[in-house]
Design a protein around this motif. Structure first.
Motif, PDB file in Angstrom:
ATOM      1  N   VAL A  10       0.850  -1.192   0.000  1.00 33.12           N
ATOM      2  CA  VAL A  10       0.000   0.000   0.000  1.00 33.12           C
ATOM      3  C   VAL A  10       0.883   1.239   0.000  1.00 33.12           C
ATOM      4  CG1 VAL A  10      -1.837   1.263   1.183  1.00 33.12           C
ATOM      5  CG2 VAL A  10      -1.753  -1.239   1.340  1.00 33.12           C
ATOM      6  N   THR A  11       0.691   2.115  -0.975  1.00 29.58           N
ATOM      7  CA  THR A  11       1.408   3.385  -0.981  1.00 29.58           C
ATOM      8  C   THR A  11       0.570   4.432  -0.252  1.00 29.58           C
ATOM      9  OG1 THR A  11       0.508   4.342  -3.040  1.00 29.58           O
ATOM     10  CG2 THR A  11       2.315   2.750  -3.247  1.00 29.58           C
ATOM     11  N   GLY A  12       1.229   5.466   0.240  1.00 32.58           N
ATOM     12  CA  GLY A  12       0.513   6.494   0.990  1.00 32.58           C
ATOM     13  C   GLY A  12      -0.167   5.924   2.218  1.00 32.58           C
ATOM     14  N   ALA A  13       0.531   5.016   2.899  1.00 31.67           N
ATOM     15  CA  ALA A  13      -0.096   4.249   3.985  1.00 31.67           C
ATOM     16  C   ALA A  13       0.006   4.911   5.350  1.00 31.67           C
ATOM     17  CB  ALA A  13       0.534   2.854   4.058  1.00 31.67           C
ATOM     18  N   SER A  14       0.575   6.108   5.429  1.00 32.45           N
ATOM     19  CA  SER A  14       0.812   6.703   6.741  1.00 32.45           C
ATOM     20  C   SER A  14      -0.419   7.363   7.352  1.00 32.45           C
ATOM     21  CB  SER A  14       1.952   7.732   6.650  1.00 32.45           C
ATOM     22  OG  SER A  14       1.630   8.764   5.735  1.00 32.45           O
ATOM     23  N   SER A  15      -1.484   7.557   6.563  1.00 33.22           N
ATOM     24  CA  SER A  15      -2.672   8.215   7.102  1.00 33.22           C
ATOM     25  C   SER A  15      -3.859   7.953   6.181  1.00 33.22           C
ATOM     26  CB  SER A  15      -2.454   9.732   7.230  1.00 33.22           C
ATOM     27  OG  SER A  15      -2.278  10.319   5.946  1.00 33.22           O
ATOM     28  N   GLY A  16      -5.043   8.426   6.597  1.00 38.70           N
ATOM     29  CA  GLY A  16      -6.220   8.427   5.740  1.00 38.70           C
ATOM     30  C   GLY A  16      -6.598   7.074   5.190  1.00 38.70           C
ATOM     31  N   THR A  39       8.030   7.793   7.968  1.00 41.30           N
ATOM     32  CA  THR A  39       8.309   6.473   8.509  1.00 41.30           C
ATOM     33  C   THR A  39       7.917   6.336   9.974  1.00 41.30           C
ATOM     34  OG1 THR A  39      10.594   7.170   8.905  1.00 41.30           O
ATOM     35  CG2 THR A  39      10.145   5.961   6.875  1.00 41.30           C
ATOM     36  N   ASP A  40       7.859   7.454  10.707  1.00 39.66           N
ATOM     37  CA  ASP A  40       7.446   7.356  12.103  1.00 39.66           C
ATOM     38  C   ASP A  40       6.000   6.862  12.187  1.00 39.66           C
ATOM     39  OD1 ASP A  40       6.616   9.764  10.907  1.00 39.66           O
ATOM     40  OD2 ASP A  40       6.498  10.805  12.833  1.00 39.66           O
ATOM     41  N   ARG A  41       5.155   7.361  11.297  1.00 40.69           N
ATOM     42  CA  ARG A  41       3.762   6.911  11.280  1.00 40.69           C
ATOM     43  C   ARG A  41       3.646   5.475  10.786  1.00 40.69           C
ATOM     44  NH1 ARG A  41      -0.664  11.479   9.765  1.00 40.69           N
ATOM     45  NH2 ARG A  41       0.119  13.158  11.095  1.00 40.69           N
ATOM     46  N   LEU A  42       4.450   5.123   9.797  1.00 44.10           N
ATOM     47  CA  LEU A  42       4.433   3.742   9.311  1.00 44.10           C
ATOM     48  C   LEU A  42       4.852   2.774  10.404  1.00 44.10           C
ATOM     49  CD1 LEU A  42       6.045   4.041   5.749  1.00 44.10           C
ATOM     50  CD2 LEU A  42       3.607   3.840   6.325  1.00 44.10           C
ATOM     51  N   ALA A  43       5.870   3.153  11.160  1.00 42.47           N
ATOM     52  CA  ALA A  43       6.338   2.285  12.245  1.00 42.47           C
ATOM     53  C   ALA A  43       5.241   2.071  13.275  1.00 42.47           C
ATOM     54  CB  ALA A  43       7.575   2.897  12.905  1.00 42.47           C
ATOM     55  N   GLY A  44       4.528   3.142  13.628  1.00 40.73           N
ATOM     56  CA  GLY A  44       3.443   3.012  14.591  1.00 40.73           C
ATOM     57  C   GLY A  44       2.316   2.146  14.064  1.00 40.73           C
ATOM     58  N   LEU A  45       1.966   2.319  12.789  1.00 44.70           N
ATOM     59  CA  LEU A  45       0.885   1.531  12.194  1.00 44.70           C
ATOM     60  C   LEU A  45       1.268   0.060  12.098  1.00 44.70           C
ATOM     61  CD1 LEU A  45      -1.857   1.326  10.768  1.00 44.70           C
ATOM     62  CD2 LEU A  45      -0.713   2.027   8.644  1.00 44.70           C
ATOM     63  N   ALA A  46       2.488  -0.216  11.659  1.00 50.00           N
ATOM     64  CA  ALA A  46       2.938  -1.604  11.564  1.00 50.00           C
ATOM     65  C   ALA A  46       2.959  -2.260  12.943  1.00 50.00           C
ATOM     66  CB  ALA A  46       4.321  -1.672  10.923  1.00 50.00           C
ATOM     67  N   LEU A  61       8.952   5.455   1.298  1.00 48.41           N
ATOM     68  CA  LEU A  61       8.629   5.451  -0.125  1.00 48.41           C
ATOM     69  C   LEU A  61       8.272   6.848  -0.607  1.00 48.41           C
ATOM     70  CD1 LEU A  61       7.890   3.986  -2.799  1.00 48.41           C
ATOM     71  CD2 LEU A  61       5.590   3.678  -1.854  1.00 48.41           C
ATOM     72  N   ASP A  62       8.864   7.234  -1.731  1.00 49.82           N
ATOM     73  CA  ASP A  62       8.497   8.452  -2.449  1.00 49.82           C
ATOM     74  C   ASP A  62       8.014   8.008  -3.822  1.00 49.82           C
ATOM     75  OD1 ASP A  62       8.255  10.796  -3.857  1.00 49.82           O
ATOM     76  OD2 ASP A  62      10.270  11.532  -3.423  1.00 49.82           O
ATOM     77  N   VAL A  63       6.704   8.089  -4.060  1.00 47.09           N
ATOM     78  CA  VAL A  63       6.157   7.554  -5.306  1.00 47.09           C
ATOM     79  C   VAL A  63       6.560   8.354  -6.525  1.00 47.09           C
ATOM     80  CG1 VAL A  63       4.189   6.471  -4.145  1.00 47.09           C
ATOM     81  CG2 VAL A  63       3.947   8.780  -5.102  1.00 47.09           C
ATOM     82  N   THR A  64       7.099   9.561  -6.335  1.00 46.22           N
ATOM     83  CA  THR A  64       7.548  10.344  -7.483  1.00 46.22           C
ATOM     84  C   THR A  64       8.894   9.863  -8.019  1.00 46.22           C
ATOM     85  OG1 THR A  64       8.742  12.047  -6.216  1.00 46.22           O
ATOM     86  CG2 THR A  64       6.363  12.355  -6.507  1.00 46.22           C
ATOM     87  N   ASP A  65       9.537   8.972  -7.293  1.00 43.11           N
ATOM     88  CA  ASP A  65      10.852   8.432  -7.664  1.00 43.11           C
ATOM     89  C   ASP A  65      10.656   7.008  -8.175  1.00 43.11           C
ATOM     90  OD1 ASP A  65      13.373   7.194  -7.671  1.00 43.11           O
ATOM     91  OD2 ASP A  65      14.104   8.405  -6.007  1.00 43.11           O
ATOM     92  N   ALA A  66      10.778   6.813  -9.477  1.00 45.98           N
ATOM     93  CA  ALA A  66      10.514   5.505 -10.077  1.00 45.98           C
ATOM     94  C   ALA A  66      11.408   4.413  -9.488  1.00 45.98           C
ATOM     95  CB  ALA A  66      10.694   5.578 -11.590  1.00 45.98           C
ATOM     96  N   ALA A  67      12.673   4.725  -9.258  1.00 41.97           N
ATOM     97  CA  ALA A  67      13.590   3.727  -8.703  1.00 41.97           C
ATOM     98  C   ALA A  67      13.184   3.346  -7.284  1.00 41.97           C
ATOM     99  CB  ALA A  67      15.018   4.259  -8.726  1.00 41.97           C
ATOM    100  N   ASP A  68      12.717   4.321  -6.516  1.00 39.85           N
ATOM    101  CA  ASP A  68      12.286   4.050  -5.148  1.00 39.85           C
ATOM    102  C   ASP A  68      11.056   3.144  -5.142  1.00 39.85           C
ATOM    103  OD1 ASP A  68      12.716   4.358  -2.399  1.00 39.85           O
ATOM    104  OD2 ASP A  68      11.310   6.031  -2.251  1.00 39.85           O
ATOM    105  N   VAL A  69      10.131   3.388  -6.060  1.00 39.03           N
ATOM    106  CA  VAL A  69       8.938   2.538  -6.144  1.00 39.03           C
ATOM    107  C   VAL A  69       9.322   1.125  -6.567  1.00 39.03           C
ATOM    108  CG1 VAL A  69       6.661   2.241  -7.170  1.00 39.03           C
ATOM    109  CG2 VAL A  69       7.499   4.541  -6.664  1.00 39.03           C
ATOM    110  N   ALA A  70      10.255   1.003  -7.494  1.00 38.88           N
ATOM    111  CA  ALA A  70      10.728  -0.317  -7.915  1.00 38.88           C
ATOM    112  C   ALA A  70      11.352  -1.065  -6.741  1.00 38.88           C
ATOM    113  CB  ALA A  70      11.728  -0.182  -9.058  1.00 38.88           C
TER     114      ALA A  70
END
Length: 244
Positions: A10-16, A39-46, A61-70
């Motif tokens: 899931v992308t954009g998983a830190s809120s909403g 990542t602080d929010r991701l850590a709490g959610l996980a 994750l930064d979805v604007t960076d193709a290499a990062d998404v890969a």
């Protein structure tokens, strides 16, 4: 465990909607891999999901960076040996009238809302094809079906996500399933970053009636729960009191 456990990124998983989706799908027995910049929010959610008996890991994750998404998709695959579902959820909505010429905000919406989805498809589609199938869930908006003042560029990105989703569905018939989920006004942080004062005030009134993010998560869970021969193509979810 309910049904068949899938590996879901899931992308954009830190809120909403992203966080609500992670909670709902983990409760359904799926294994979650979460991505966002905070990542602080991701850590709490996980930690919350794992403490409740679910399975969740995360990666910045930064979805604007193709290499990062890969790398994100590859990390999910390496951890679990497969990647069954990618929920392309990350999005931004800095509304403004076109005459305000907030071109950097236009670029940001295009980069996150559209290119982010394309980067997700490019990263996950080869993995899904190699394993014999998978499922993309692309989060659009009712703005993928109608245009309103101050939302021209935002709606353009969502129309584009709708078009890309339909193209991917047609090209993937019988192999990879594709679901477009288009929420109406939903409780989230999207409107918190509107820089244009008039657009920000208008959105406060517009968002007086809003869906809980869990309602959108329920729609996603429904699409994932269908048998392999059923492809839920489009879901529009609005507050019952909304006329738009």
């Amino acid at each position: 465990m309910k049904g068949t456990s899938k590996v879901v990124a899931v992308t954009g998983a830190s809120s909403g909607i992203g966080a609500a989706t992670a909670r709902r799908l983990a409760a359904d027995g799926h294994r979650l891999f979460l991505g966002a910049r905070r990542t602080d929010r991701l850590a709490g959610l996980a930690a919350e999901i794992n403490a409740a008996g679910g399975t969740a890991a995360f990666r910045r994750l930064d979805v604007t960076d193709a290499a990062d998404v890969a790398d994100f998709a590859s990390a999910a695959h390496e951890l679990h040996g497969r990647l069954d579902v990618l929920v392309n959820n990350a999005g931004v909505m800095p509304l403004s009238p076109l005459e305000a010429l907030r071109t950097r905000e236009w670029d940001r919406m295009i980069d996150v809302n559209l290119r982010g989805v394309l980067h997700g498809i490019a990263a996950a589609l080869p993995l899904m094809r190699a394993q014999g199938g998978g499922h993309f869930v692309n989060i659009a908006s009712v703005g993928a079906y109608e245009v309103s003042p101050t939302a021209a560029v935002y709606c353009a990105t969502k129309y584009a996500v709708r078009a890309v989703s339909e193209g991917l569905r047609q090209e993937s018939a019988g192999d990879v399933r594709v679901t477009l989920v288009s929420p109406g006004v939903t409780e989230s942080e999207l409107a918190d970053h509107i820089g244009d004062p008039a657009a920000r005030e208008a959105m406060r009134s517009y968002r007086a009636v809003a869906l809980p993010a869990s309602a959108v998560a329920d729609a996603i869970a429904y699409a994932l729960a269908q048998p392999p021969e059923v492809d839920v193509n489009e879901i529009v979810v609005r507050p019952a009191a909304s006329v738009r």
